[in-house]
Design an enzyme around this catalytic site. Sequence first.
Site, PDB file in Angstrom:
ATOM      1  CG  ASN A  45      -2.042  -1.000   1.155  1.00 48.40           C
ATOM      2  OD1 ASN A  45      -2.287  -1.583   0.103  1.00 48.40           O
ATOM      3  ND2 ASN A  45      -2.711  -1.217   2.261  1.00 48.40           N
ATOM      4  NE  ARG A 355      -7.752  -3.536 -10.161  1.00 50.59           N
ATOM      5  CZ  ARG A 355      -6.782  -2.723 -10.591  1.00 50.59           C
ATOM      6  NH1 ARG A 355      -5.811  -3.217 -11.321  1.00 50.59           N
ATOM      7  NH2 ARG A 355      -6.798  -1.426 -10.283  1.00 50.59           N
ATOM      8  NE  ARG A 385      -3.661   4.623 -11.654  1.00 47.54           N
ATOM      9  CZ  ARG A 385      -3.275   5.591 -12.488  1.00 47.54           C
ATOM     10  NH1 ARG A 385      -2.046   5.612 -12.946  1.00 47.54           N
ATOM     11  NH2 ARG A 385      -4.129   6.528 -12.853  1.00 47.54           N
ATOM     12  CG  HIS A 415     -14.660   0.264 -11.473  1.00 53.44           C
ATOM     13  ND1 HIS A 415     -15.349   0.365 -10.277  1.00 53.44           N
ATOM     14  CD2 HIS A 415     -13.488  -0.344 -11.164  1.00 53.44           C
ATOM     15  CE1 HIS A 415     -14.635  -0.164  -9.301  1.00 53.44           C
ATOM     16  NE2 HIS A 415     -13.502  -0.597  -9.802  1.00 53.44           N
ATOM     17  CE1 TYR A 448      -8.450  -8.458  -2.524  1.00 53.99           C
ATOM     18  CE2 TYR A 448      -9.616  -7.181  -4.180  1.00 53.99           C
ATOM     19  CZ  TYR A 448      -8.436  -7.548  -3.571  1.00 53.99           C
ATOM     20  OH  TYR A 448      -7.243  -7.018  -3.989  1.00 53.99           O
ATOM     21  NE  ARG A 544     -10.443  -1.242   1.476  1.00 56.54           N
ATOM     22  CZ  ARG A 544     -10.512  -1.436   0.158  1.00 56.54           C
ATOM     23  NH1 ARG A 544     -11.241  -2.417  -0.315  1.00 56.54           N
ATOM     24  NH2 ARG A 544      -9.874  -0.640  -0.673  1.00 56.54           N
ATOM     25  CG  HIS A 572     -13.591  -5.064  -3.319  1.00 59.21           C
ATOM     26  ND1 HIS A 572     -14.308  -5.394  -4.450  1.00 59.21           N
ATOM     27  CD2 HIS A 572     -12.638  -4.192  -3.734  1.00 59.21           C
ATOM     28  CE1 HIS A 572     -13.796  -4.762  -5.495  1.00 59.21           C
ATOM     29  NE2 HIS A 572     -12.786  -4.023  -5.094  1.00 59.21           N
TER      30      HIS A 572
END
Length: 665
Positions: A45, A355, A385, A415, A448, A544, A572
């Site tokens: 992170n 993803r 990304r 997305h 997740y 979160r 998530h």
Amino acid sequence: MAGSGRFFNRDESLLQFNRRVLEQALDVQAPVLERVRFMAIFSSNTDEFFMKRSVRLHDTPELAKHCRRTVMEMAALKDKTWAEELLPALREAGIRLASWQELDPAERKKAGDYFKNEVFPILTPLAVGPSHPFPFLSNLSHSLGVKLSHPDGGKPHFARIKVPDSLPHWVTLSEKPLLLLRMTDLISAHLQDFFPGMTVDNVMAFRVTRNARVDLHSDDVEDLLDMVAEELRQRRVAGIVRVQLASDTDPWTLDFLKGELGLPEEDFYPSPGELEDSALFELAALDRPDLKYPAWTPKTPPALKSKSSDLFKVLRGRDLLVHFPFESFDASVLRFISDAAKDKQVLALKVALYRLGDNSPIVPLLIKAAEAGKQVVCLVELKARFDEARNILVSETLEKAGVHVVYGVVGLKTHSKICLVVRREKQGLRYYGHVGTGNYNPATAHSYTDFGLFTSDRAICEDLIEIFNYLTGLSLLREYKKFLIAPVNMRKRFLELIHDEAANAAKGLPSGIVAKMNSLEDTEICDALYAASAAGVRVDLIVRGLCCLKPGVKGLSENIRVVSIVGRFLEHSRCYHFRAGAETGAKGLFFIGSSDWMARNLNERVESVAPVEDPSLRERIWETLQLYITDRVQAWELREDGNYERPQKNPGELGVQDLLMGKSR
């Protein structure tokens, strides 16, 4: 956390989230390899923060100084915990991380043989001098800076040895007990092999981080593939924003680096612990289940327990909600796509991929469907990304197999997590849809938390058809029957729903908002929530990560509470509840989907949020949200000064994730 006015600063809030992750690594009650894993996540992170945010911080020097100080404080705590707690705990558990000096002669010989046969031929020392320019340092590369002297005297010389990603971070010298040697220690002990006749005066490990915010723009979707490839090339050579320095820093080598890189003092960060998150992830992956959380096997949803049952028949009878990783991704999403791929009655299969992860089983299923003659449309978001290269490869693979690959709406990142199946049945064409909060990625579905809604509701599926037309064609449709779509109608509809709650409170009707998301930053949404709070609406936010809204401020947000859940699984899921005057919360309005309440999600991305209308599913979501709101084990509550505090828990109390895994109090 500093913050003035009505909102907290997003960068400070982001670092606050990473502090909560680090706290998991400090938890002495957690298994030792899980602590190592959280330390690796903290390091990852931090890398991402520098890659994404540090360049923008340069425009606000005071904020940049504050963030640097925060990063260094957390890194120092991480390194102290590593040295004083985790290394001894690992050794006690039979995992010895030794330095070269700690090895006995037999161990050194074994390590030396490994170096000679497996490492030395791969490495290439790069000296710096009149005929050798300073080498390029790639992003997140781990290097050894070597100071050398010539036997005839003269000025010192510098050479760089890159530690390639193809090598493991740890060399195994014995299995029982497990003895590991750092690769950098192994290389450092054999530097003389690279420089015969020279004197090795000193060696210093360092690592560079480069800016990842390289955004090119194109108005031609046909150029998008080339544009993203060029963006990846430019990112590799983007400016350096951080240099991490290992312990035993050599002053001459450090001065040499500073001169060659042309960076200010504040871009250099001492990092005496492990430099790389990947080294920590490698340790966390050791096969020692006794040093990890008990293994968790996701449950198969009751409606899908029979593998021989007709999934489409199940969905014709009722909607289905799944909650990962508590329920199985393979038994639900993968089965949905797999059954569609092989079902002879299925005519078309459409999916939006953001993803995928490595070696995704979804790609061969889409290829299988195309080879069976079905109309297969796959939207691949090339600009996800850090997944751009993988997504380019996936899109090329799918195109070669005959799948219709599209890249979405020009100027917007797609997305959405949606899938549509068109099937010919006796009554005519029937549609089946899936709307998710997470990616179509089996790996992250095990770690997740995400919701997924399967439905054959005609209105929702007709909306899905229109959304795919928007993504693949030139549709300018502005109104959808049930979906909230960004950037089309989502912002407007969310604001209406928040305002409706304020109006209900003013009329004395039941009101309330519960919203769960990854991040909250959009100022218009925050202002609407402030207004709802002032009208008497109870607002519970489960956020979160970063949160710019200030809760519990007198005259602004007395009725707003914000909690962050940090635990074994990464929270998530995005879920939104509005009481809408209903007698009970479970009878209000519920939505799930891909979007956070961030300006980028509402303005710059194609996002999709769908209603959950089945009463039993709404009841289930409501009960789940109550577990999150009342959690006192994994929750951190945001205070009005920007600090997060843990509630007082009772002995033996379980956190929300444990409860959702089916454990009882």
